[in-house]
Design a protein around this motif. Structure first.
Motif, PDB file in Angstrom:
ATOM      1  N   ALA A  85     -14.387  -0.433  -1.116  1.00  5.45           N
ATOM      2  CA  ALA A  85     -13.917   0.936  -0.936  1.00  5.45           C
ATOM      3  C   ALA A  85     -13.769   1.251   0.548  1.00  5.45           C
ATOM      4  N   VAL A  86     -12.724   2.013   0.871  1.00  3.37           N
ATOM      5  CA  VAL A  86     -12.491   2.420   2.263  1.00  3.37           C
ATOM      6  C   VAL A  86     -13.731   3.111   2.826  1.00  3.37           C
ATOM      7  N   LEU A  87     -14.315   4.011   2.043  1.00  3.25           N
ATOM      8  CA  LEU A  87     -15.492   4.745   2.523  1.00  3.25           C
ATOM      9  C   LEU A  87     -16.636   3.796   2.858  1.00  3.25           C
ATOM     10  N   ARG A  88     -16.852   2.789   2.041  1.00  6.21           N
ATOM     11  CA  ARG A  88     -17.939   1.849   2.305  1.00  6.21           C
ATOM     12  C   ARG A  88     -17.741   1.159   3.654  1.00  6.21           C
ATOM     13  N   ALA A 109      -1.891   8.101  -1.252  1.00 11.11           N
ATOM     14  CA  ALA A 109      -1.953   6.644  -1.186  1.00 11.11           C
ATOM     15  C   ALA A 109      -1.735   5.991  -2.537  1.00 11.11           C
ATOM     16  N   GLY A 110      -1.715   6.774  -3.621  1.00  7.97           N
ATOM     17  CA  GLY A 110      -1.464   6.211  -4.938  1.00  7.97           C
ATOM     18  C   GLY A 110      -2.747   5.841  -5.665  1.00  7.97           C
ATOM     19  N   GLU A 111      -2.595   5.237  -6.826  1.00 11.08           N
ATOM     20  CA  GLU A 111      -3.675   4.749  -7.682  1.00 11.08           C
ATOM     21  C   GLU A 111      -4.504   5.865  -8.298  1.00 11.08           C
ATOM     22  N   GLY A 112      -4.139   7.135  -8.115  1.00  9.40           N
ATOM     23  CA  GLY A 112      -4.858   8.224  -8.762  1.00  9.40           C
ATOM     24  C   GLY A 112      -6.243   8.490  -8.215  1.00  9.40           C
ATOM     25  N   LEU A 113      -6.601   7.899  -7.091  1.00  7.81           N
ATOM     26  CA  LEU A 113      -7.914   8.098  -6.484  1.00  7.81           C
ATOM     27  C   LEU A 113      -7.758   8.737  -5.119  1.00  7.81           C
ATOM     28  N   PRO A 114      -8.722   9.579  -4.711  1.00  8.32           N
ATOM     29  CA  PRO A 114      -8.734   9.989  -3.303  1.00  8.32           C
ATOM     30  C   PRO A 114      -8.779   8.741  -2.423  1.00  8.32           C
ATOM     31  N   LEU A 132     -17.839   8.438  -7.937  1.00  2.46           N
ATOM     32  CA  LEU A 132     -17.039   7.560  -7.080  1.00  2.46           C
ATOM     33  C   LEU A 132     -17.802   7.222  -5.808  1.00  2.46           C
ATOM     34  N   TYR A 133     -18.463   8.227  -5.252  1.00  2.68           N
ATOM     35  CA  TYR A 133     -19.237   8.017  -4.024  1.00  2.68           C
ATOM     36  C   TYR A 133     -20.375   7.032  -4.254  1.00  2.68           C
ATOM     37  N   ASP A 134     -21.145   7.240  -5.318  1.00  3.23           N
ATOM     38  CA  ASP A 134     -22.283   6.368  -5.599  1.00  3.23           C
ATOM     39  C   ASP A 134     -21.839   4.920  -5.769  1.00  3.23           C
TER      40      ASP A 134
END
Length: 382
Positions: free
Chosen positions: A34-37, A19-24, A63-65
């Motif tokens: 955040a998508v996860l949130r 997906a880009g941006e260097g992040l999972p 990143l999770y926190d």
């Protein structure tokens, strides 16, 4: 008869960067969150989900926190080298009658999809949401080699619901490179039912997926604007706090906290956008813990409340009303500090200053006033 204890297991241990941006992808943002949130919140909000647990990559804890800050649910579990191993580790950590296993990168799961999976799970060991294939299918590479009959073909989605004991036993007994957990249960001899999925319940993988997600969110958001106003009088001192900066001055500002009139006005404006009272309700001056407190804490709290509603801060505009000190030399530093506290871009913050031409209490140099306007976007149903 009591309802079975049902937990959601969110699989977020992948390391995909397509997906880009260097992040999972699960930690990339859409609509300012955040998508996860967004994914976790969808299950926390469902009345039949008794808890949520996320499986993460051990290297992603920071990143999770940051992604789930302020949400109250079960602590995360570290995943393994493969998706199946990660799910198994998550299942081993759970105590439940039923479990819904969901991809972290599907943030648009609707309550109705969860309802359908849970209803069917009353009579099944496994249930998945799915959509029939509607496009014509071809097999080949650079040229078509064969047509594929689409009758009876479906696109599997998540959440996939299971009896916890059945899916855990299947993961313990079967090892295969499966793309989902329904395949694991079937490989162990179980049967899996299908219910209607949802086109909006897409999995975000590519930059095009994220662009579509932003479009969907924009269509489902409404804009709100609110004002904030604050005043503090001068007293003894040799500096003031203004917009998060310590500025030398002939006097100080009197207040229970650090008396940062600029941050207080912005805080009230943000609270106004979500109809959540004012700064005095959240941080009462009668409470000794806020004596001398730095006002960036107040502003960060208001911003977090906006984000907790699924909101995004688009712009803040602050006008400082004072004869002195001069704001001009500090304007850009003030904008940078406010942007950092709110987690928004420098260009989304405006700081202006004016005088009252010698009129009123500010004209008599008895204090400083500030007026703020904040604009946010919130889910339309909020």
């Amino acid at each position: 008869m009591s309802r079975p204890r049902t937990l959601a297991l969110i699989v977020a241990a992948g390391r995909g960067h397509r997906a880009g941006e260097g992040l999972p992808k699960q930690y990339r943002t859409i609509g300012g969150q955040a998508v996860l949130r967004r994914t976790v919140q969808a299950f926390l909000a469902h009345p039949q989900i008794d808890g949520v647990q996320v499986v993460i990559h051990p290297d992603d804890r920071e990143l999770y926190d940051a992604a789930v800050e302020g949400l109250d649910f079960l602590p995360p579990v570290n995943g393994g080298a493969s998706r199946q191993e990660s799910v198994k580790l998550g299942l081993e950590a759970l105590t439940a009658d039923c479990v819904l296993i969901h991809d972290a990168a599907r943030p648009f799961v609707a309550p109705a999809v969860i309802d359908r999976v849970l209803a069917a799970l009353n009579n099944e060991d496994g249930v998945i949401p799915a959509l029939p294939v509607s496009d014509s299918l071809r097999r080949g590479g650079s040229h078509i080699e064969a047509e594929v009959e689409r009758e009876g073909l479906y696109r599997a989605q998540t959440p996939q619901g299971f009896r916890h004991a059945a899916i855990l036993a299947a993961h313990r007994a079967v090892s295969l490179a499966a793309t989902d957990d329904a395949a694991v249960l079937r490989a162990a001899g179980g049967r899996v039912a299908m219910v209607e999925g949802d086109e909006a319940n897409m999995k975000l993988t590519t930059p095009a997926d994220f662009a579509r997600a932003e479009t969907l969110l924009a269509a489902a958001m409404t804009s709100r604007t609110a004002m904030g106003y604050d005043v503090h009088r001068f007293g003894p001192g040799d500096h003031i706090w203004l917009c998060g900066l310590q500025i030398a001055h002939t006097h100080g500002l009197i207040g229970h906290s650090d008396a940062d009139v600029g941050l207080h006005a912005i805080t009230d404006a943000l609270l106004g956008t979500i109809g959540d009272g004012d700064i005095g309700q959240h941080f009462p001056p009668s409470d000794p813990q806020w004596k001398g407190a730095a006002s960036d804490r107040f502003l960060a709290h208001a911003a977090q409340l906006v984000r907790a509603r699924g909101g995004r801060i688009d712009h803040v505009d602050l006008t400082i009303i004072a004869e002195a000190p001069k704001v001009g030399p500090h304007r850009d530093a003030m904008r940078q500090r406010i942007a950092a506290i709110l987690g928004i871009g420098f260009g989304s913050v405006s700081v202006k200053a004016t005088t009252t031409e010698g009129l009123g209490f500010t004209g008599r140099r008895e204090g400083i006033a500030a007026q703020a306007v904040a604009t946010v976007r919130l889910p339309a149903e909020d």
